[in-house]
Structures are given as structure tokens and as C-alpha cells.
Motif scaffolding. Structure first.
Motif, mmCIF file in Angstrom:
data_model
loop_
_atom_site.group_PDB
_atom_site.id
_atom_site.type_symbol
_atom_site.label_atom_id
_atom_site.label_comp_id
_atom_site.label_asym_id
_atom_site.label_seq_id
_atom_site.Cartn_x
_atom_site.Cartn_y
_atom_site.Cartn_z
ATOM 1 N N GLY A 61 0.824 -1.208 0.000
ATOM 2 C CA GLY A 61 0.000 0.000 0.000
ATOM 3 C C GLY A 61 0.846 1.240 0.000
ATOM 4 O O GLY A 61 1.753 1.378 -0.802
ATOM 5 N N GLU A 62 0.535 2.129 0.914
ATOM 6 C CA GLU A 62 1.162 3.451 0.910
ATOM 7 C C GLU A 62 2.653 3.388 1.182
ATOM 8 O O GLU A 62 3.105 2.695 2.075
ATOM 9 C CB GLU A 62 0.493 4.332 1.961
ATOM 10 C CG GLU A 62 -0.963 4.588 1.645
ATOM 11 C CD GLU A 62 -1.646 5.387 2.720
ATOM 12 O OE1 GLU A 62 -1.049 5.590 3.793
ATOM 13 O OE2 GLU A 62 -2.773 5.806 2.487
ATOM 14 N N ALA A 63 3.377 4.140 0.418
ATOM 15 C CA ALA A 63 4.818 4.265 0.628
ATOM 16 C C ALA A 63 5.054 5.226 1.791
ATOM 17 O O ALA A 63 4.142 5.918 2.213
ATOM 18 C CB ALA A 63 5.467 4.789 -0.646
ATOM 19 N N PRO A 64 6.282 5.306 2.324
ATOM 20 C CA PRO A 64 6.544 6.129 3.499
ATOM 21 C C PRO A 64 6.012 7.561 3.401
ATOM 22 O O PRO A 64 5.368 8.043 4.311
ATOM 23 C CB PRO A 64 8.064 6.098 3.624
ATOM 24 C CG PRO A 64 8.467 4.816 2.967
ATOM 25 C CD PRO A 64 7.463 4.602 1.867
ATOM 26 N N GLY A 65 6.245 8.230 2.273
ATOM 27 C CA GLY A 65 5.784 9.609 2.151
ATOM 28 C C GLY A 65 4.274 9.713 2.234
ATOM 29 O O GLY A 65 3.716 10.561 2.911
ATOM 30 N N GLN A 66 3.592 8.800 1.545
ATOM 31 C CA GLN A 66 2.139 8.787 1.566
ATOM 32 C C GLN A 66 1.619 8.419 2.950
ATOM 33 O O GLN A 66 0.614 8.944 3.398
ATOM 34 C CB GLN A 66 1.619 7.799 0.515
ATOM 35 C CG GLN A 66 1.896 8.260 -0.910
ATOM 36 C CD GLN A 66 1.740 7.132 -1.913
ATOM 37 O OE1 GLN A 66 2.158 6.013 -1.647
ATOM 38 N NE2 GLN A 66 1.161 7.435 -3.058
ATOM 39 N N ALA A 67 2.324 7.508 3.619
ATOM 40 C CA ALA A 67 1.909 7.101 4.962
ATOM 41 C C ALA A 67 1.993 8.282 5.918
ATOM 42 O O ALA A 67 1.122 8.474 6.769
ATOM 43 C CB ALA A 67 2.777 5.948 5.454
ATOM 44 N N GLU A 68 3.061 9.075 5.784
ATOM 45 C CA GLU A 68 3.202 10.253 6.657
ATOM 46 C C GLU A 68 2.081 11.245 6.404
ATOM 47 O O GLU A 68 1.524 11.827 7.341
ATOM 48 C CB GLU A 68 4.566 10.916 6.428
ATOM 49 C CG GLU A 68 5.718 10.102 6.995
ATOM 50 C CD GLU A 68 7.068 10.493 6.411
ATOM 51 O OE1 GLU A 68 7.143 11.515 5.718
ATOM 52 O OE2 GLU A 68 8.028 9.751 6.659
ATOM 53 N N LEU A 69 1.732 11.450 5.115
ATOM 54 C CA LEU A 69 0.621 12.349 4.787
ATOM 55 C C LEU A 69 -0.688 11.826 5.374
ATOM 56 O O LEU A 69 -1.476 12.583 5.928
ATOM 57 C CB LEU A 69 0.486 12.507 3.268
ATOM 58 C CG LEU A 69 1.577 13.305 2.568
ATOM 59 C CD1 LEU A 69 1.372 13.247 1.056
ATOM 60 C CD2 LEU A 69 1.577 14.749 3.044
ATOM 61 N N ALA A 70 -0.909 10.520 5.230
ATOM 62 C CA ALA A 70 -2.134 9.917 5.763
ATOM 63 C C ALA A 70 -2.171 10.041 7.286
ATOM 64 O O ALA A 70 -3.214 10.334 7.862
ATOM 65 C CB ALA A 70 -2.230 8.453 5.348
ATOM 66 N N ALA A 71 -1.014 9.819 7.935
ATOM 67 C CA ALA A 71 -0.946 9.947 9.396
ATOM 68 C C ALA A 71 -1.238 11.381 9.825
ATOM 69 O O ALA A 71 -1.949 11.615 10.806
ATOM 70 C CB ALA A 71 0.423 9.508 9.898
ATOM 71 N N ALA A 72 -0.692 12.351 9.088
ATOM 72 C CA ALA A 72 -0.942 13.758 9.406
ATOM 73 C C ALA A 72 -2.423 14.092 9.239
ATOM 74 O O ALA A 72 -3.015 14.782 10.071
ATOM 75 C CB ALA A 72 -0.081 14.665 8.528
#
Length: 156
Positions: A61-72
Motif C-alpha cells: 500500500g502506501e509508501a513512506p511519504g504517503q503514509a506520513e501524509l495519511a498519518a498527518a
């Protein structure tokens, strides 16, 4: 490459292929795998490390950058929920305070009325005693009158 086929690839400085979940296969090609609940899942063998990295990125699924955006975004949503919850608590407390003030006002009015009610009860009790006394007197007088009349009647 850090991106391929619209996906941000998971880089790894500790892996010789430079991609997380991508390993050099004995055949010279590249194997992609990841873990789901502690179990290894084989994603396939690919001609290039980038192809294997794309398979890994799709699988997890989400790559690290996308995961950080989703977490934010999730953190912002949670904060908004907390603000709404705090607002609801303030409204509920204000309503409780209003009800408490109402109850205190009712209690004060009742305490003011208490001496008046006690006086009314006292007067009603006195009135009841007076009526009862009158009934007893009337009954006693009627009984005495009837008794005297009957007695006179028997003499005749």
C-alpha cells in the motif's frame, strides 16, 4: 528510482538492492516479498529491482511519504474530533450548570414558602380540632336530649 508507475517506492539503506522487500534471487533476478501478520508472502520474481520494488509498493500500500501524509491527515481529523468533543463537553457542562442554578432557585423559593406552609398546616390542624370538638359537642348534646326525652316518655 524513488518512484515508478505512480507509486513511491520503499527505499532501504540496509538492503543491497536499495529497496525494502526486494532481494537478489540466485537466478540473478529480483524477488519481492513482504510479511503479513508475521508470515512471509512471496510476491514474485522480476527482471529488475525496480519492478520488484513496484510489486512490493503495490502489496503493502502506501509508501513512506504517503503514509506520513495519511498519518498527518488522521491526526488532524482526530484533533478536530477532540475539539468537537471538548465543545460538546462545554455545552453539556453549561446545561448542567443552568439546571443546577434552576434547582437552587427552586430550593430557595421552597424554603421561603416553608414557614407559610407550616402556618397553614397549624391553622388547618386547629380548624380540624375545632370542628371535631363541635361534632362531639353536637353529638353529646343530641344524645343527652334524646336520652332525657326517652326517659320522660317512659315515666308518663
Amino acid at each position: 528510482a524513488t518512484e515508478a508507475e505512480g507509486l513511491k517506492l520503499h527505499l532501504s539503506s540496509s538492503n543491497v538492492t536499495s529497496y525494502k522487500g526486494v532481494y537478489k534471487h540466485p537466478s540473478g533476478r529480483f524477488q519481492a516479498e513482504h510479511y503479513v501478520r508475521g508470515r512471509q508472502v512471496h510476491l514474485g520474481i522480476f527482471d529488475t529491482a525496480v519492478e520488484a520494488a513496484v510489486a512490493y509498493a503495490r502489496a503493502v500500500g502506501e509508501a513512506p511519504g504517503q503514509a506520513e501524509l495519511a498519518a498527518a491527515a488522521a491526526a488532524r481529523a482526530a484533533e478536530a474530533q477532540a475539539v468537537e468533543a471538548a465543545k460538546a463537553v462545554r455545552v453539556a457542562k453549561a446545561e448542567q450548570l443552568r439546571q443546577l442554578r434552576q434547582l437552587r432557585e427552586q430550593k430557595r423559593r421552597l424554603q421561603e414558602q416553608k414557614p407559610l406552609l407550616e402556618e397553614q398546616r397549624r391553622r388547618a390542624a386547629i380548624e380540624d380540632q375545632r370542628r371535631l370538638f363541635e361534632e362531639v359537642e353536637t353529638h353529646a348534646h343530641a344524645h343527652t336530649h334524646t336520652h332525657t326525652h326517652t326517659h320522660t316518655h317512659t315515666h308518663t
